[in-house]
Write a protein that holds these residues in place. Structure first.
Motif, PDB file in Angstrom:
ATOM      1  N   PHE A 102      19.334 -17.062  19.839  1.00 22.68           N
ATOM      2  CA  PHE A 102      18.839 -18.065  20.770  1.00 22.68           C
ATOM      3  C   PHE A 102      19.849 -18.199  21.893  1.00 22.68           C
ATOM      4  O   PHE A 102      21.051 -18.257  21.636  1.00 22.68           O
ATOM      5  CB  PHE A 102      18.655 -19.412  20.046  1.00 22.68           C
ATOM      6  N   PRO A 103      19.372 -18.229  23.136  1.00 23.80           N
ATOM      7  CA  PRO A 103      20.345 -18.337  24.232  1.00 23.80           C
ATOM      8  C   PRO A 103      21.018 -19.698  24.235  1.00 23.80           C
ATOM      9  O   PRO A 103      20.385 -20.697  23.894  1.00 23.80           O
ATOM     10  CB  PRO A 103      19.490 -18.149  25.487  1.00 23.80           C
ATOM     11  N   GLY A 104      22.284 -19.730  24.591  1.00 19.85           N
ATOM     12  CA  GLY A 104      23.002 -21.001  24.621  1.00 19.85           C
ATOM     13  C   GLY A 104      23.344 -21.499  23.229  1.00 19.85           C
ATOM     14  O   GLY A 104      23.269 -22.693  22.959  1.00 19.85           O
TER      15      GLY A 104
ATOM     16  N   ASP B 234      26.209 -21.706  21.608  1.00 23.05           N
ATOM     17  CA  ASP B 234      27.359 -22.618  21.565  1.00 23.05           C
ATOM     18  C   ASP B 234      26.958 -23.991  22.078  1.00 23.05           C
ATOM     19  O   ASP B 234      27.285 -25.012  21.475  1.00 23.05           O
ATOM     20  CB  ASP B 234      28.510 -22.071  22.410  1.00 23.05           C
ATOM     21  N   ASP B 235      26.246 -23.985  23.208  1.00 27.28           N
ATOM     22  CA  ASP B 235      25.775 -25.248  23.774  1.00 27.28           C
ATOM     23  C   ASP B 235      24.919 -26.004  22.762  1.00 27.28           C
ATOM     24  O   ASP B 235      25.062 -27.205  22.570  1.00 27.28           O
ATOM     25  CB  ASP B 235      24.934 -24.987  25.035  1.00 27.28           C
ATOM     26  N   LEU B 236      24.043 -25.268  22.122  1.00 29.55           N
ATOM     27  CA  LEU B 236      23.122 -25.880  21.175  1.00 29.55           C
ATOM     28  C   LEU B 236      23.874 -26.483  19.984  1.00 29.55           C
ATOM     29  O   LEU B 236      23.583 -27.608  19.552  1.00 29.55           O
ATOM     30  CB  LEU B 236      22.105 -24.830  20.701  1.00 29.55           C
TER      31      LEU B 236
ATOM     32  N   HIS C  86      26.927 -27.586  19.885  1.00 34.45           N
ATOM     33  CA  HIS C  86      27.619 -28.811  20.303  1.00 34.45           C
ATOM     34  C   HIS C  86      26.633 -29.963  20.475  1.00 34.45           C
ATOM     35  O   HIS C  86      26.916 -31.093  20.095  1.00 34.45           O
ATOM     36  CB  HIS C  86      28.391 -28.576  21.599  1.00 34.45           C
ATOM     37  N   ALA C  87      25.473 -29.643  21.059  1.00 35.68           N
ATOM     38  CA  ALA C  87      24.470 -30.680  21.289  1.00 35.68           C
ATOM     39  C   ALA C  87      24.028 -31.297  19.959  1.00 35.68           C
ATOM     40  O   ALA C  87      23.915 -32.516  19.826  1.00 35.68           O
ATOM     41  CB  ALA C  87      23.276 -30.098  22.036  1.00 35.68           C
TER      42      ALA C  87
ATOM     43  N   TRP D 111      22.438 -16.154  29.280  1.00 35.77           N
ATOM     44  CA  TRP D 111      22.360 -17.616  29.432  1.00 35.77           C
ATOM     45  C   TRP D 111      23.441 -18.107  30.394  1.00 35.77           C
ATOM     46  O   TRP D 111      23.183 -18.885  31.303  1.00 35.77           O
ATOM     47  CB  TRP D 111      22.485 -18.274  28.052  1.00 35.77           C
TER      48      TRP D 111
END
Lengths: 342, 309
Positions: free
Chosen positions: A107-109, A111-113, A115-116, A156
């Protein structure tokens, strides 16, 4: 001082400050870091500041007046994550989808996901629902997930910062690979496959690329904080990615009528989403009207559904399916004769 | 993204997390941050050096491990994590799209609340980034009630049309939903068949969630039967034309044997004649079953049937 440590020190300093902190003061506080020539020190601080902003640290510079001095100040209220007051159900949805996307590995992002999810779970305590949803996305071969995942992460980042990418692309339509320079506009997931949509400099137009067919990928690293391109205002991913086997971006759609009987009659809406359905009076039969921009794709799909799926019209679609079926039948005809004669 | 960035994000979450969960075990904290125990201890080491000028003893973060539990005495105002960044919010919202039909109103309201807690200056960037991922797959409507039934542990009933038969009623304990190559499946225990079963969502009709509760087994995982992957029982030889070969190679990799004419040949499992026929037909004449002859005959029959012969 280590850069991570210095930036955390800055965070601690600014969160605690009651007065704006001037550049001169900062240099005094971090003599080893922001020492040296003025230019070098300023550039170093600019980079640190950019990192702080990237982290969501609401840093601003205020011009002083009689009451206040010049300097940097942080809006504390805008820094701390407040409780979003998500209901149990809302949290469950975000968690189920987010963790399934993470667990899929593709899934793109990512790391962002991750953390979210941590952040929205911060106030939820131990009551986080454990979802049982699993998705296998983006990879066509077992063992390919890692590569696709790494490409998605790069894409991403490039989409987010609007930097062009250079890649070698292996299209099944041509032997070998082609070198492409692409302005990445966005990523879309269709039928378990990730697609990059962007402006292709080689072809001089918008093109789609399956991420698992990208062999090598490099993003432009020059001037990382300056975007290389603008995405057109009216651009929408959805207009450029085909959902179904009977869709093609470049062809004009025609209306095709299908006659579904037997077990297919009641499954019509699931098989042909978007089709206008009409049950036939005598029962057990559904007519499906469908806008089709790729007849070969439709013919192959209908063929695989078996004899309960019949093309009613137009003639072009009927004959395409007949041709295909006849070709398959002929190639396998001897088997039938063998069987009959045996 | 640079390592520094990743590390900073982690550390700015770590301190508030320990502040909120004093005495959290090293194991649990490492799990929450998805890092190894060793990496976590290294991060804690670094944090003890963090403070604010003039760096008097009370100006440092005071975080320590005692008896394998982590405590923070001085958090230097890091008592809550930072707000979501535009990228974080966009990735979360895009992933939620994966279950859009499942979530109904809850998703919409969750996304609104999420946007509300974003700092005003990043909201626009969030919207821009959100548009850059489109994962709104053709997830079927049934995902909604089924997700709820799995979370609330309630049995479901539906009509199921198994291959070649009309729909018949099933009563099922739903364990897990899984999506494979764009196709959704429900794994569960079927009361009607008294056995574990995998159901395709697109073959279900009239789904209802009952009031009957159940306890799911601790580990209920199913694999989608994929004849193309189970090469140990592969007994059917299928040949593909040069036109179809690149697509087949993509899926089979090294297992696709190249032929002199530019085509390829693969071996697949033959235990499901129906799957095999469908699969071969879906190549619209670019695929041919070479052996066994029974499978060739099945494909020929199916092709003739679809043109009314």
């Amino acid at each position: 001082m280590d850069r991570t440590e210095r930036i955390l020190d800055l965070v601690a300093l600014l969160l605690d400050a009651r007065e704006p902190i001037s550049w001169a003061e900062l240099r005094e506080h971090f003599p080893a870091d922001y020492g040296g020539s003025d230019d070098a020190a300023e550039r170093k601080f600019e980079r640190d500041k950019a990192e702080l902003v990237e982290l969501g640290f609401p840093l601003t510079y205020v011009q002083g007046d009689d009451e206040r001095r010049d300097g940097y100040i942080v809006d504390r209220d805008a820094y701390y994550l407040p409780e979003a007051d998500l209901t149990k159900e809302e949290l469950a949805v975000l968690y189920a989808a987010g963790s399934a996307a993470l667990a899929s590995g593709v899934f793109p992002g990512r790391d962002d996901l991750a953390h979210a999810l941590r952040k929205i779970g911060f106030f939820a305590g131990e009551s986080l629902p454990t979802p049982r949803v699993r998705m296998e996305l983006g990879a066509t071969q077992a063992g390919q997930e890692k590569e696709v995942s790494a490409r998605l992460e790069q894409l991403w980042d490039a989409c987010a910062s609007r930097k062009w990418v250079e890649m070698s692309y292996a299209s099944p339509k041509h032997p070998g690979t082609t070198q492409r320079k692409v302005d990445p506009y966005g990523l879309a997931l269709r039928r378990g496959v990730w697609t990059l949509v962007g402006y292709c400099h080689l072809r001089g137009g918008l093109r789609t690329f399956h991420v698992h067919r990208v062999r090598e990928l490099k993003a432009n690293t020059a001037r990382p904080r300056t975007p290389d391109f603008q995405v057109p205002e009216d651009f929408s991913l959805d207009n450029h990615v085909a959902y179904f086997p009977w869709q093609h971006r470049f062809h004009e759609p025609v209306e095709v009528v299908l006659r579904l009987s037997g077990a297919l009659a009641s499954r019509a809406s699931g098989l042909f989403p978007g089709a206008v359905l009409e049950p036939v009076a005598e029962g057990g039969i559904t007519l499906a009207r469908l806008r089709v921009s790729f007849l070969d794709g439709l013919a192959r799909f209908c063929l695989s559904l078996g004899a309960d799926c019949v093309v009613e019209g137009p003639e072009s679609a009927r004959s395409r399916l007949r041709e295909m079926a006849a070709r398959v039948a002929n190639r396998h005809a001897d088997a039938l004769e063998d069987k009959v004669s045996a | 993204m640079s390592n520094v960035h990743e590390r900073l994000r982690r550390l700015l979450f770590l301190v508030p997390y320990v502040s909120k969960h004093p005495g959290v075990t090293v194991e649990a904290l490492a799990r929450a941050l998805n890092i190894s125990r060793e990496d976590l201890l290294e991060e804690l080491d670094l944090l003890t050096c963090v403070g604010r000028p003039p760096f008097n003893p009370d100006d440092y973060i005071d975080i320590y491990v005692d008896n394998d539990r982590v405590y923070v005495d001085l958090d230097q105002r890091l008592f809550a994590p930072p707000r979501l960044t535009a990228g974080e919010a966009a990735a979360l919202a895009a992933s939620a799209e994966l279950l859009r039909p499942a979530s109904g109103d809850a998703l919409q309201s969750a996304l609104q609340k999420l946007e509300h807690v974003l700092p005003p200056q990043v909201r626009e960037r969030y919207r821009e980034m959100y548009r850059k991922i489109d994962a709104s797959t053709e997830a079927p409507q049934a995902l909604g009630p089924l997700t709820r039934a799995i979370l609330e542990r309630r049995e479901v009933m539906f009509g199921y049309a198994s291959p070649g038969r009309a729909a018949e009623p099933r009563r099922v304990r739903p364990y897990e939903l899984l999506s494979h190559r764009g196709q959704w499946y429900l794994q569960g225990f079927c009361h009607t068949r008294q056995d574990a079963r995998l159901f395709r969502l697109d073959r279900m009709e009239d789904l209802t969630v009952t009031e009957t509760p159940f306890l799911p087994p601790p580990d209920a995982r199913a694999d989608v039967p994929n004849p193309a992957r189970s090469s140990s029982e592969a007994s059917v030889r299928v040949r593909f034309s040069p036109v179809a070969a690149p697509y087949v190679k993509e899926r089979f990799g090294q297992d696709a044997r190249p032929l002199a004419d530019g085509g390829v040949e693969v071996l697949v499992a033959g235990d499901s004649e129906r799957w095999l026929t469908q699969w071969v037909l879906s190549f619209g004449g670019e695929a041919e079953v070479m052996e066994p002859v029974s499978a060739r005959a099945a494909v020929a029959r199916a092709a003739r049937a679809s043109i009314g012969l």
